[in-house]
Design a protein around this motif. Structure first.
Motif, PDB file in Angstrom:
ATOM      1  N   PRO A 113     -11.310  -2.246  -6.024  1.00  0.00           N
ATOM      2  CA  PRO A 113     -10.808  -2.765  -7.306  1.00  0.00           C
ATOM      3  C   PRO A 113     -11.920  -3.458  -8.103  1.00  0.00           C
ATOM      4  O   PRO A 113     -12.927  -3.875  -7.536  1.00  0.00           O
ATOM      5  CB  PRO A 113      -9.755  -3.787  -6.876  1.00  0.00           C
ATOM      6  N   TYR A 160       0.851  -1.190   0.000  1.00  0.00           N
ATOM      7  CA  TYR A 160       0.000   0.000   0.000  1.00  0.00           C
ATOM      8  C   TYR A 160       0.883   1.235   0.000  1.00  0.00           C
ATOM      9  O   TYR A 160       1.822   1.344   0.792  1.00  0.00           O
ATOM     10  CB  TYR A 160      -0.884  -0.014   1.245  1.00  0.00           C
ATOM     11  N   LEU A 218      -4.843  -1.410  -2.022  1.00  0.00           N
ATOM     12  CA  LEU A 218      -5.269  -0.223  -2.775  1.00  0.00           C
ATOM     13  C   LEU A 218      -6.185   0.683  -1.952  1.00  0.00           C
ATOM     14  O   LEU A 218      -6.812   0.235  -0.994  1.00  0.00           O
ATOM     15  CB  LEU A 218      -6.021  -0.671  -4.028  1.00  0.00           C
TER      16      LEU A 218
END
Ligand SMILES: Nc1nc2c(c(=O)[nH]1)N[C@H]1C(S)=C(S)[C@@H](COP(=O)(O)O)O[C@H]1N2
Ligand SMILES: [Mo]
Length: 287
Positions: free
Chosen positions: A272, A128, A268
């Motif tokens: 996603p 991340y 993320l």
């Protein structure tokens, strides 16, 4: 193919899972078992009550914090932080005796069609990264994954088409993987509810090496204690059809989220894309 336990044709879209027929048991056997359970419940209840009285006196004698006995306050605080941070809406999937496990049918071949060089395979993990910075990439061999604590669990695998099978899985918890390799935080520190919440990636993406199948998860599901990076099924190494060398198992969600042949995992800040969600199924796919 017609599956006798499913009343819905496979192509008709999301079907609710049905309860599976269980072995019939005679009324007499049920009553005998109920009587045994009641006796045991009395015994267990009595011991618990005694422990409760002793423990309660100990708690009442302890110094107070915020009008609550100190030890109780501290436990509540710690648990409260963990629970509100990660497991707000979570429960555990039921686990079954291993003897209930059955062979699992092969279902879904997206992302499995090209040959997989077993030697060349590596798990790629994208850490991340704060916005505007380049994420860390780290590669893992299967042996490195297997070196982490091995967890075995027998849970019900439910396909959204309406069938289910009890399966014994073995692998490593994704949360244990992240404790050793802290790639889910932008600071590079292990996941900890005391860290600022923005330090932890809110989403995880898992993609096959050829990018044909892809799954998105919220971080709470990824950190759930029954979410495994799985390399064994029913006591044997995973076969290619079932996702060798490594697949995801996350028994609070439908089979569509159990991605086979994981190539890349990325942490993320945005939700996603997900193979079946873009085709109209619920993104969370919980059950
Ligand atoms: N790579 C990949 N993973 C996948 C799929 C797929 O098509 N490709 N199908 C999903 C669906 S819909 C189900 S029900 C399960 C089936 O897993 P199994 O073949 O081990 O029974 O895999 C899931 N994971
Ligand atoms: Mo499925």
């Amino acid at each position: 193919m017609a599956y006798p336990e499913s009343s819905q044709p496979a192509a008709s879209g999301p079907a609710l899972p049905e309860s599976q027929p269980t072995t019939p048991v005679s009324d007499e056997a049920v009553e005998r078992q109920a009587a045994r359970r009641t006796r045991r419940a009395f015994l267990v209840g009595g011991v618990a009550a005694l422990a409760g009285i002793v423990g309660w006196n100990w708690l009442l004698d302890a110094p107070q914090e915020d009008g609550l006995a100190g030890p109780l306050r501290r436990v509540l605080d710690a648990n409260g932080r963990l629970a509100t941070a990660y497991f707000r809406n979570t429960r555990l999937a039921t686990e079954f005796p291993k003897s209930h496990a059955k062979p699992l049918r092969k279902n879904g071949t997206e992302g499995l069609k090209s040959a997989l060089g077993a030697v060349a395979w590596r798990l790629q993990v994208q850490g991340y990264a704060p916005a505007g910075t380049t994420p860390r990439m780290q590669e893992f061999t299967l042996d490195e994954v297997k070196a982490l604590p091995r967890v075995e669990m027998t849970t019900e695998f439910k396909c959204i088409e309406g069938w289910s099978t009890i399966v014994t899985w073995a692998g490593t918890r994704l949360s244990d993987f992240l404790a050793k390799y802290p790639l889910a935080t932008s600071s590079g520190r292990p996941v900890d509810p005391n860290n600022p919440p923005t330090d932890l990636a809110p989403y995880v993406s898992l993609v096959t090496p050829d990018k044909e199948y892809y799954v998105g998860l919220e971080i709470e599901s990824a950190l759930h204690p029954q979410t495994l990076l799985c390399y064994e099924m029913n006591g044997a190494p995973l076969t290619p059809e079932h996702g060798a060398p490594l697949r995801l198992v996350t028994p609070l969600k439908y089979g569509i989220k159990h991605i086979k042949r994981i190539g890349t995992i990325a942490f993320l800040d945005q939700r996603p894309p997900d193979y079946w969600a873009v085709r109209g199924y619920d993104w969370h796919a919980g059950h």
